[in-house]
Design an enzyme around this catalytic site. Structure first.
Site, PDB file in Angstrom:
ATOM      1  N   LYS A 134       0.846  -1.190   0.000  1.00 41.56           N
ATOM      2  CA  LYS A 134       0.000   0.000   0.000  1.00 41.56           C
ATOM      3  C   LYS A 134       0.882   1.240   0.000  1.00 41.56           C
ATOM      4  O   LYS A 134       1.847   1.315   0.755  1.00 41.56           O
ATOM      5  CB  LYS A 134      -0.904  -0.015   1.232  1.00 41.56           C
ATOM      6  CG  LYS A 134      -2.063   0.962   1.176  1.00 41.56           C
ATOM      7  CD  LYS A 134      -3.052   0.660   2.290  1.00 41.56           C
ATOM      8  CE  LYS A 134      -4.275   1.558   2.190  1.00 41.56           C
ATOM      9  NZ  LYS A 134      -5.264   1.245   3.236  1.00 41.56           N
ATOM     10  N   ASP A 169     -16.272  -1.110  -2.757  1.00 40.68           N
ATOM     11  CA  ASP A 169     -14.887  -1.408  -3.110  1.00 40.68           C
ATOM     12  C   ASP A 169     -14.027  -1.623  -1.874  1.00 40.68           C
ATOM     13  O   ASP A 169     -12.857  -2.021  -1.995  1.00 40.68           O
ATOM     14  CB  ASP A 169     -14.288  -0.295  -3.969  1.00 40.68           C
ATOM     15  CG  ASP A 169     -14.408   1.071  -3.327  1.00 40.68           C
ATOM     16  OD1 ASP A 169     -15.545   1.541  -3.154  1.00 40.68           O
ATOM     17  OD2 ASP A 169     -13.374   1.679  -2.987  1.00 40.68           O
TER      18      ASP A 169
END
Length: 487
Positions: A107, A246
């Protein structure tokens, strides 16, 4: 077994291969040795410096097939097809000693084709919150992604203010979201949707293969897992903050930490996301939103399931959630008895006491677990008074009502044939927002000592040693902190 790339290799047309873009002067901030060993990582990856070094080279097992996934999502109820891994990359997959798969996902990896003109970066503030929050939920018994490694840097990333750039490697059974299926359904890309469904069943829901309709079985499994997850959230006072589709995992795990928080004072309508002006993702809205999201997901199954099969799958959410929530709550209070109606009434009265008097959710449950059930006198007067002073409220706690509630509660507890060990069900420590903020401020100066202490405490949240530690105490103010989605 070494590192795999099954998603990227099998479904390469469902995303893009992208090399990570390291930050300036990256260094290891935190490394989860326990998780690394559980994952049965290759020996050389048990050293965090090796991971860091590999991210800087384009030809290592962590980078040479790094993959940004494409998906869409309903954001605050509105469909948005322009989503995807805008700052994350699927690096690889490992199979642990129990033959279970785990993605390694980076990330803050830099720009991808799905960044929408953004920088593809993450900041230390949100990265550290996710790192500690995910581990805390895991040790509370709430399914979650896990945190493997955090890297800090000398790079500046601009959000509401200049912040320290950071990256983290997290793990999950997969990074397949509700929004994956939605995107290929709404884009009318039937072949890609078919391949995604088959891949998901083959590698992650093999138990569905023997069903009369494996796709209906898959949808049913996702519904059940999601219902159980949200029941755990509600039981522990956890607020996800941004339940867009999402951000919902098909595995029924807590996923994509943004403006998450645990309740301090018990306020059912608490909202922590400063972008959630309508309170869509308030604490007490989470079960309904989960079902809304599952309905949105179910549209993507319409070409593989009959209307009756979809209705049957979705209809299991409410009874599964209610049953699980009631069981968990009554167990935490030690009053799961045959007198269910009476037990539920006592539970609701307890929550009303907490809400009416603005009392701390986790702290009061822990004190309930510590209370001597053999004493006829209600042990909470001092607690309530101290809580009242803490928040400088004028209204006194109604002692007559609390005394009556205590007597009803005691009768249920004492009527049980076997006493429940409540301390193992009610944590002394959670990653409170104010503690995380203190850890962030130190980490931004290069000091991760408080972060490490919080990780130690939240990995043993039921341990009695924390009852006298400052980590277990409620904050000095009952005001909810408004948190940002941006990271």
């Amino acid at each position: 077994m070494g590192l795999l790339n099954r998603y990227a290799e099998t479904l390469s047309e469902l995303g893009s291969f992208v090399l990570p873009a390291p930050l300036k002067d990256m260094r290891v901030g935190l490394f989860n040795t326990t998780l690394a060993n559980e994952l049965a990582l290759p020996e050389h990856l048990l050293q965090p410096q090796t991971m860091l070094d590999w991210l800087h080279s384009p030809v290592t097992p962590l980078t040479q097939q790094a993959f940004a996934q494409k998906y869409g999502g309903h954001q605050f109820g509105q469909w948005n097809p322009e989503l995807g891994d805008g700052r994350g990359l699927l690096l690889a997959e490992v199979i642990d000693s129990n033959a279970q798969p785990h993605d390694l996902h980076l990330k803050g990896a830099g720009p991808t084709p799905y960044s929408r003109h953004a920088d593809g970066r993450a900041v230390l503030r949100s990265t550290l919150r996710e790192y500690i929050g995910a581990e805390a939920l895991h040790y509370l018994g709430i399914p979650s992604s896990r945190s493997l490694c955090l890297f800090t840097s000398e790079d500046t990333v601009y959000r509401e203010r200049p912040e320290t750039g950071a990256m983290m490697i997290r793990t999950a059974p997969s990074h397949i979201r509700f929004g994956h299926f939605e995107y290929y359904f709404y884009a009318s890309q039937k072949d890609k949707l078919q391949r995604l469904l088959d891949f998901t069943i083959e590698h992650h829901f093999a138990e569905c293969k023997a069903a009369t309709n494996p796709y209906a079985a898959l949808l049913g499994a996702v519904v059940t897992r999601t219902a159980r997850l949200v029941a755990l959230w509600q039981t522990h006072g956890f607020v996800h903050g941004v339940m867009n589709t999402d951000n919902m995992s098909i595995h029924g795990i807590t996923f994509d930490y943004g403006p998450f928080a645990f309740l301090d004072n018990y306020e059912p309508g608490a909202v922590f996301n400063h972008s959630d002006h309508q309170g869509r993702y308030a604490f007490n809205q989470q079960p309904g939103i989960a079902l809304w999201n599952l309905n949105a997901l179910a549209h993507a199954f319409s070409g593989h399931c009959s209307v009756d099969e979809i209705k049957a799958a979705l209809s299991t959410f409410e009874p599964t959630f209610i049953s699980q929530y009631q069981h968990l709550m009554l167990s935490r209070m030690g009053i799961e008895t045959n007198e269910k109606e009476q037990s539920l009434a006592v539970m609701q009265s307890w929550l009303q006491i907490l809400e009416t008097n603005n009392l701390d959710y986790t702290y009061c449950f822990r004190q309930l677990a510590l209370a001597d059930i053999n004493k006829a006198q209600c042990p909470f007067h001092d607690i309530f008074v101290s809580q009242e002073n803490r928040f400088k409220q004028v209204t006194l706690v109604d002692q007559e009502k609390t005394d009556a509630w205590w007597e009803s509660y005691r009768k249920l507890r004492l009527a049980r044939e076997e006493e429940t060990e409540l301390l193992s069900l009610n944590p002394a420590v959670i990653p409170r927002t104010h503690l995380l903020q203190q850890a962030i401020e130190l980490a931004e100066k290069g000091d991760f000592s408080l972060s490490e202490s919080l990780l130690e405490a939240t990995s043993t949240p039921y341990d009695a040693r924390w009852d006298t530690h400052p980590f277990s105490k409620p904050p000095s103010s009952s005001t909810h902190t408004s948190l940002s989605c941006s990271s």
